[in-house]
Scaffold this motif. Sequence first.
Motif, PDB file in Angstrom:
ATOM      1  N   SER A 135      35.909  17.171  77.673  1.00  0.00           N
ATOM      2  CA  SER A 135      36.784  16.084  77.248  1.00  0.00           C
ATOM      3  C   SER A 135      36.142  14.733  77.516  1.00  0.00           C
ATOM      4  O   SER A 135      36.338  13.779  76.738  1.00  0.00           O
ATOM      5  N   THR A 156      38.941  18.505  67.150  1.00  0.00           N
ATOM      6  CA  THR A 156      38.849  18.103  68.551  1.00  0.00           C
ATOM      7  C   THR A 156      40.113  18.465  69.304  1.00  0.00           C
ATOM      8  O   THR A 156      40.060  18.928  70.449  1.00  0.00           O
ATOM      9  N   LEU A 157      41.248  18.267  68.636  1.00  0.00           N
ATOM     10  CA  LEU A 157      42.514  18.664  69.253  1.00  0.00           C
ATOM     11  C   LEU A 157      42.524  20.168  69.543  1.00  0.00           C
ATOM     12  O   LEU A 157      42.933  20.605  70.634  1.00  0.00           O
ATOM     13  N   VAL A 175      42.743  12.111  72.651  1.00  0.00           N
ATOM     14  CA  VAL A 175      42.626  13.568  72.776  1.00  0.00           C
ATOM     15  C   VAL A 175      41.763  13.921  73.987  1.00  0.00           C
ATOM     16  O   VAL A 175      42.113  14.784  74.799  1.00  0.00           O
TER      17      VAL A 175
END
Lengths: 102, 164
Positions: free
Chosen positions: A36, B16-17, A19
Amino acid sequence: MTTVLVQYGLLLAAALFLVGLAGVLFRRNLLFTLLSLEIMLNAAGLAFVVAASRWQQPDGQVMFLIILAVSAAEAAVGLALILGIHRESGTLDPDELSRLRG
Amino acid sequence: MNGIVWISGAVAVISTLAAVTRRNAVHALLYLIVGMLGVAVVLFAFGAAFAAVLQVVIWAGAIMVLFLFVMMMLSLRTEKRAAVRLRAIIGPALLAVVLAVELMVVMTVAPPQPPAAAAVQPEQVGSSLYGPYAVVVELASVLLLVGVVGAFHLGRGREKDEGR
């Protein structure tokens, strides 16, 4: 210590890492890129802790602490750089920051 | 305890996605904090209580708040109308409620003692940190110092290039 749990932990770490990797690759905002990166570091730390639990050794948790320190330093410097970039060019889109291309 | 690991891992991946796919940065940060809390539950289940506490305090606390400050300094003017819009909170709140229910189940129904996996004691981690890994600890402290100095230098800007 069940093997299923270890497999689940490693799969979870891999999923979180993927992800984060997708976020780094596909987001066009430097702030989200840094976010991220944090996700990916966190997933790596989770994998280390799972391995520490599997082999009953403290080394994995030591590596988790090191990753924590690296991530904190990276976040501080990266956020300062983002602030500087925003001040200089007024944008956070990495595609527009092409002055180095000449 | 196993079921709790599965559920909180799913919460972590989902939020989180969601964090990576949000447009608004602050909403993404809310989701990411919930995801970090879910990962902390998983860490605890794998017998790393100290790492779980650090995950909550430093990762979900300090680093995410650092991100929040920078977002405020960047003044992303996407929302001016209301201070708090309920629709933005619902998603993270639902996921956080799942984690809270897990906590209550652990505190009341299940015995709070045993993690699902065999634990590595914090004493072991500490004596390992200051035994064979002493050099690594020193390197980490140097790295943090460099981070502080670098962030200060980069964040100060270049108004006059004073003092050079």
